[in-house]
Design a protein around this motif. Structure first.
Motif, PDB file in Angstrom:
ATOM      1  N   PHE A 165      31.448  59.411  34.055  1.00  0.00           N
ATOM      2  CA  PHE A 165      31.727  58.093  33.493  1.00  0.00           C
ATOM      3  C   PHE A 165      32.990  57.496  34.100  1.00  0.00           C
ATOM      4  CE2 PHE A 165      29.097  59.867  30.063  1.00  0.00           C
ATOM      5  CZ  PHE A 165      28.137  58.873  30.001  1.00  0.00           C
ATOM      6  N   VAL A 166      34.001  58.325  34.295  1.00  0.00           N
ATOM      7  CA  VAL A 166      35.235  57.863  34.910  1.00  0.00           C
ATOM      8  C   VAL A 166      34.941  57.366  36.323  1.00  0.00           C
ATOM      9  CG1 VAL A 166      37.490  58.608  35.785  1.00  0.00           C
ATOM     10  CG2 VAL A 166      36.732  59.312  33.516  1.00  0.00           C
ATOM     11  N   PHE A 167      34.153  58.125  37.064  1.00  0.00           N
ATOM     12  CA  PHE A 167      33.794  57.718  38.423  1.00  0.00           C
ATOM     13  C   PHE A 167      33.010  56.410  38.406  1.00  0.00           C
ATOM     14  CE2 PHE A 167      30.790  57.751  41.990  1.00  0.00           C
ATOM     15  CZ  PHE A 167      31.695  57.741  43.042  1.00  0.00           C
ATOM     16  N   PHE A 168      32.024  56.304  37.514  1.00  0.00           N
ATOM     17  CA  PHE A 168      31.197  55.100  37.427  1.00  0.00           C
ATOM     18  C   PHE A 168      32.033  53.872  37.106  1.00  0.00           C
ATOM     19  CE2 PHE A 168      28.743  52.204  34.691  1.00  0.00           C
ATOM     20  CZ  PHE A 168      27.800  51.768  35.626  1.00  0.00           C
ATOM     21  N   PHE A 169      32.883  53.965  36.081  1.00  0.00           N
ATOM     22  CA  PHE A 169      33.699  52.821  35.708  1.00  0.00           C
ATOM     23  C   PHE A 169      34.752  52.515  36.772  1.00  0.00           C
ATOM     24  CE2 PHE A 169      32.244  53.937  31.318  1.00  0.00           C
ATOM     25  CZ  PHE A 169      31.456  52.802  31.172  1.00  0.00           C
ATOM     26  N   GLY A 170      35.191  53.534  37.488  1.00  0.00           N
ATOM     27  CA  GLY A 170      36.102  53.301  38.601  1.00  0.00           C
ATOM     28  C   GLY A 170      35.444  52.497  39.709  1.00  0.00           C
ATOM     29  N   VAL A 171      34.207  52.833  40.031  1.00  0.00           N
ATOM     30  CA  VAL A 171      33.469  52.090  41.057  1.00  0.00           C
ATOM     31  C   VAL A 171      33.250  50.651  40.610  1.00  0.00           C
ATOM     32  CG1 VAL A 171      31.224  51.915  42.207  1.00  0.00           C
ATOM     33  CG2 VAL A 171      32.364  54.118  42.058  1.00  0.00           C
ATOM     34  N   ILE A 172      32.873  50.459  39.360  1.00  0.00           N
ATOM     35  CA  ILE A 172      32.685  49.099  38.839  1.00  0.00           C
ATOM     36  C   ILE A 172      33.984  48.304  38.934  1.00  0.00           C
ATOM     37  CG2 ILE A 172      32.164  47.753  36.752  1.00  0.00           C
ATOM     38  CD1 ILE A 172      29.711  49.031  38.047  1.00  0.00           C
ATOM     39  N   THR A 173      35.107  48.928  38.587  1.00  0.00           N
ATOM     40  CA  THR A 173      36.395  48.253  38.663  1.00  0.00           C
ATOM     41  C   THR A 173      36.724  47.872  40.099  1.00  0.00           C
ATOM     42  OG1 THR A 173      37.155  49.497  36.749  1.00  0.00           O
ATOM     43  CG2 THR A 173      38.844  48.455  38.098  1.00  0.00           C
ATOM     44  N   VAL A 174      36.484  48.777  41.043  1.00  0.00           N
ATOM     45  CA  VAL A 174      36.740  48.478  42.458  1.00  0.00           C
ATOM     46  C   VAL A 174      35.866  47.318  42.921  1.00  0.00           C
ATOM     47  CG1 VAL A 174      36.479  49.388  44.801  1.00  0.00           C
ATOM     48  CG2 VAL A 174      37.588  50.761  43.055  1.00  0.00           C
ATOM     49  N   LEU A 175      34.608  47.306  42.534  1.00  0.00           N
ATOM     50  CA  LEU A 175      33.718  46.218  42.927  1.00  0.00           C
ATOM     51  C   LEU A 175      34.168  44.883  42.337  1.00  0.00           C
ATOM     52  CD1 LEU A 175      30.237  47.973  42.710  1.00  0.00           C
ATOM     53  CD2 LEU A 175      31.522  47.342  44.761  1.00  0.00           C
ATOM     54  N   LEU A 176      34.623  44.889  41.091  1.00  0.00           N
ATOM     55  CA  LEU A 176      35.120  43.653  40.487  1.00  0.00           C
ATOM     56  C   LEU A 176      36.371  43.150  41.192  1.00  0.00           C
ATOM     57  CD1 LEU A 176      34.612  44.334  36.691  1.00  0.00           C
ATOM     58  CD2 LEU A 176      33.490  42.586  38.060  1.00  0.00           C
ATOM     59  N   VAL A 177      37.258  44.055  41.569  1.00  0.00           N
ATOM     60  CA  VAL A 177      38.475  43.645  42.271  1.00  0.00           C
ATOM     61  C   VAL A 177      38.122  43.079  43.639  1.00  0.00           C
ATOM     62  CG1 VAL A 177      40.598  44.505  43.326  1.00  0.00           C
ATOM     63  CG2 VAL A 177      39.989  45.202  41.029  1.00  0.00           C
ATOM     64  N   ARG A 178      37.201  43.722  44.323  1.00  0.00           N
ATOM     65  CA  ARG A 178      36.813  43.239  45.650  1.00  0.00           C
ATOM     66  C   ARG A 178      36.138  41.883  45.574  1.00  0.00           C
ATOM     67  NH1 ARG A 178      34.769  47.257  50.017  1.00  0.00           N
ATOM     68  NH2 ARG A 178      34.699  45.209  50.927  1.00  0.00           N
ATOM     69  N   SER A 179      35.439  41.593  44.486  1.00  0.00           N
ATOM     70  CA  SER A 179      34.793  40.289  44.341  1.00  0.00           C
ATOM     71  C   SER A 179      35.771  39.240  43.843  1.00  0.00           C
ATOM     72  CB  SER A 179      33.613  40.388  43.378  1.00  0.00           C
ATOM     73  OG  SER A 179      34.065  40.586  42.059  1.00  0.00           O
ATOM     74  N   ARG A 180      37.010  39.651  43.627  1.00  0.00           N
ATOM     75  CA  ARG A 180      38.100  38.775  43.169  1.00  0.00           C
ATOM     76  C   ARG A 180      37.870  38.213  41.766  1.00  0.00           C
ATOM     77  NH1 ARG A 180      41.370  38.561  47.568  1.00  0.00           N
ATOM     78  NH2 ARG A 180      40.343  38.584  49.568  1.00  0.00           N
ATOM     79  N   GLU A 181      37.078  38.914  40.969  1.00  0.00           N
ATOM     80  CA  GLU A 181      36.884  38.536  39.569  1.00  0.00           C
ATOM     81  C   GLU A 181      38.034  39.037  38.700  1.00  0.00           C
ATOM     82  OE1 GLU A 181      34.401  36.712  38.189  1.00  0.00           O
ATOM     83  OE2 GLU A 181      33.617  36.356  40.187  1.00  0.00           O
TER      84      GLU A 181
END
Length: 63
Positions: free
Chosen positions: A9-25
């Motif tokens: 879960f930590v890995f999954f939410f970490g990936v989601i967070t990275v994707l959101l940051v990269r999309s500049r959201e």
């Protein structure tokens, strides 16, 4: 939930967070705060390493 079960879960939410940051959201500093909160809340095995890092950063900048 054990620590071993929490790691995916930590890995999954970490990936989601990275994707959101990269999309500049989400600004990068908000993602860092969310990540730190997650580690402190979950106290996964990485908690101790991150806790030491945060303590080191705070002591360096507060002196």
């Amino acid at each position: 939930m054990s620590e071993a079960e929490a790691l995916p879960f930590v890995f999954f939410f970490g990936v989601i967070t990275v994707l959101l940051v990269r999309s500049r959201e989400v600004p990068w500093w908000v993602a860092v705060l969310v990540g730190l909160f997650g580690f402190y809340l979950g106290q996964t095995p990485a908690f101790f390493m991150i806790s030491e890092l945060v303590t080191w950063i705070v002591t360096r900048f507060s002196a």
